[in-house]
Design an enzyme around this catalytic site. Structure first.
Site, PDB file in Angstrom:
ATOM      1  N   GLU A  43      -1.980  -0.386  12.897  1.00 50.57           N
ATOM      2  CA  GLU A  43      -0.667   0.092  12.449  1.00 50.57           C
ATOM      3  C   GLU A  43      -0.413   1.533  12.911  1.00 50.57           C
ATOM      4  O   GLU A  43      -1.308   2.380  12.845  1.00 50.57           O
ATOM      5  CB  GLU A  43      -0.653   0.028  10.913  1.00 50.57           C
ATOM      6  CG  GLU A  43       0.609   0.514  10.237  1.00 50.57           C
ATOM      7  CD  GLU A  43       0.509   0.435   8.717  1.00 50.57           C
ATOM      8  OE1 GLU A  43       1.524   0.692   8.045  1.00 50.57           O
ATOM      9  OE2 GLU A  43      -0.596   0.121   8.196  1.00 50.57           O
ATOM     10  N   LYS A 111       8.350  -2.758   9.225  1.00 51.11           N
ATOM     11  CA  LYS A 111       7.644  -3.013   7.971  1.00 51.11           C
ATOM     12  C   LYS A 111       8.611  -3.022   6.789  1.00 51.11           C
ATOM     13  O   LYS A 111       9.398  -2.091   6.604  1.00 51.11           O
ATOM     14  CB  LYS A 111       6.568  -1.942   7.768  1.00 51.11           C
ATOM     15  CG  LYS A 111       5.631  -2.182   6.599  1.00 51.11           C
ATOM     16  CD  LYS A 111       4.534  -1.118   6.582  1.00 51.11           C
ATOM     17  CE  LYS A 111       3.487  -1.382   5.515  1.00 51.11           C
ATOM     18  NZ  LYS A 111       2.410  -0.361   5.547  1.00 51.11           N
ATOM     19  N   CYS A 144       0.343  -4.511   7.642  1.00 52.48           N
ATOM     20  CA  CYS A 144      -0.523  -4.032   6.559  1.00 52.48           C
ATOM     21  C   CYS A 144      -0.094  -4.571   5.188  1.00 52.48           C
ATOM     22  O   CYS A 144      -0.269  -5.752   4.912  1.00 52.48           O
ATOM     23  CB  CYS A 144      -0.573  -2.506   6.590  1.00 52.48           C
ATOM     24  SG  CYS A 144      -1.992  -1.805   5.692  1.00 52.48           S
TER      25      CYS A 144
END
Length: 254
Positions: A43, A111, A144
């Site tokens: 990430e 994200k 994540c």
């Protein structure tokens, strides 16, 4: 038919593009030699997850970082999925891009589930999932913390996703995510999940490593320790039919 992917667990480049692209070059070369279709990296690898000046360093989609990535995927004949800090006007996003072996962008993702006060102070949240074709397999990206949310996994599975590629920056002591959460979501939602974490220390964060590839029957196809690792795994194996779940069709909302 074999379908190999590479999971790259590495240290942060700590804001240095030269360090980052030298490492990406070497990792892509090694992954390609072993027949991988794509390499999954951590990430915000560009410029590094825990850098102090992310907004100033963030780059636009399709900018210099992407151009250099595309050149390397073409050179080595291996695609990449990698996290980066994306600048879009006044907003910065925690994003990931998928570039194929010809240098073509095949997917882009922002994200949705931002983690903790630091991420929420830097990034705007994304608002959509998307799927794409990778070697004939319906594929998606999460980043994540996203993968810990059942509704995102369920949404993607309902759209036909079978492979989930997850750039990650998971700090100690959260090894339960790799050991328990990722395999549980893999079996519950019928997914192969590749979860690529950092290792080592970056500023005040020590990463826990333990990157993992989990199959739809919760089999562990590959798992790293706490040091730099490149895992190349054929994910085309047939899962144990006795372990395959039907939660997607059985689910009854209340």
């Amino acid at each position: 038919m074999p379908f190999a992917i590479a999971l790259w667990q590495t240290t942060s480049p700590e804001g240095s593009d030269d360090t980052a692209f030298a490492a990406i070059d070497a990792a892509l070369r090694a992954a390609a030699v072993q027949g991988a279709v794509t390499l999954v990296a951590p990430e915000i690898y560009l410029p590094g997850y825990n850098q102090p000046d992310i907004p100033a360093r963030a780059q636009p989609r399709g900018g210099p970082w992407h151009q250099r990535l595309a050149a390397l995927t073409r050179q080595h004949g291996c695609g990449i999925v990698i996290g980066y800090a994306e600048r879009d006007g006044d907003h910065v996003y925690n994003s990931a891009v998928a570039i194929d072996a010809t240098g073509r962008e095949i997917s882009h993702y922002r994200k949705i589930q931002l983690f903790g006060p630091r991420e929420k102070s830097i990034y705007a949240p994304g608002n959509a999932v998307s799927t794409f074709d990778l070697n004939g397999i319906r594929t998606a990206m999460l980043i994540c913390y996203d993968v810990e949310f059942a509704h995102l996994n369920r949404t993607l599975a309902a759209q036909g996703t079978r492979l989930l590629l997850v750039p990650t920056a998971n700090p100690e002591p959260n090894t339960h995510v790799s050991r328990l959460v990722v395999p549980a979501h893999a079996i519950n939602h019928g997914l192969t999940i590749a979860y690529a974490n950092y290792c080592g220390t970056e500023g005040d964060i020590t990463y826990c490593g333990t990157s993992i590839i989990a199959a739809p029957d919760a089999a562990i196809l590959g798992m790293a320790g706490t040091t730099e690792t490149l895992i190349v795994t054929d994910i085309a194996r047939q899962p144990d039919p006795a372990l395959l779940q039907t939660q997607l069709t059985d689910f009854r909302p209340v």
